[in-house]
Write an enzyme that holds these catalytic residues in place. Sequence first.
Site, PDB file in Angstrom:
ATOM      1  N   ALA A  85       0.874  -1.243  -0.006  1.00 34.62           N
ATOM      2  CA  ALA A  85      -0.066  -0.097  -0.036  1.00 34.62           C
ATOM      3  C   ALA A  85       1.027   1.340  -0.051  1.00 34.62           C
ATOM      4  CB  ALA A  85      -0.980  -0.172   1.219  1.00 34.62           C
ATOM      5  N   TYR A  86       1.939   1.292   0.735  1.00 37.30           N
ATOM      6  CA  TYR A  86       3.039   2.500   0.780  1.00 37.30           C
ATOM      7  C   TYR A  86       3.474   2.549  -0.548  1.00 37.30           C
ATOM      8  CZ  TYR A  86       7.400   4.773   1.725  1.00 37.30           C
ATOM      9  OH  TYR A  86       8.101   5.601   1.695  1.00 37.30           O
TER      10      TYR A  86
END
Length: 234
Positions: free
Chosen positions: A145-146
């Site tokens: 996600a990052y």
Amino acid sequence: MTAPILITGVGKRVGFYLAQHLAQQGQRVIGTYRRQYPQLQQLDALGVELHQCDFNHASQLNELLTTLKQQPAIRAVIHNASDWLPDGDADTAIAIIDKMMRIHVSIPYAINLALTEQLKANNSMADIIHITDYVAEKGSKKHAAYAASKAALHNLTLSFAAKLAPKVKVNSIAPALLMFNPDDDEQYQQKALKKALIAKEGGEVEILNAVNYLLQSQYVTGQTLKIDGGRHLV
């Protein structure tokens, strides 16, 4: 009065270092921070204009933007504010990626749009600098996600470079290992160092040097400066 440089996330690490050293260079600096840190007193002593703002709260962001839009002109915006959450399970997936996208994409997008007129009003060329990450191109097994949010931030660089040219230059700085955290053990450090051709911590000064280069350039926009010690060749 000279137009200021806005830096988000000046409470610690790279953001603090940039605010401190740009202020020492004679730049007028405005910094945002989410929570109190002792070192913020050092920035205050240097004349940095500090604004506490939790970007997770729309009302605080709106209040900040209202204040910043009172500036006649802005020299540069450096989007440094960041968070680094590991991937969770199906129950936490949406919350995690929403948080990563908000801090790394939605907030820079909103700030860039809100301050466009102030950037264009600067006497010389103005700058937007997005601090992305090496993993924006590589991906990440544990921080997907990052990595995805940093890739989206890189894409904003391309869009805003085209949108705001020629008055505003828009670029990214994509670092890899700059400095270890205090709780990183020896085994982790040695493993991380082996991932680059230049097996050492880059240090915050590498980001400062990249920022100064972009601020001084009159011909670079829509680019990414990779500060990664040659990781792509390992």
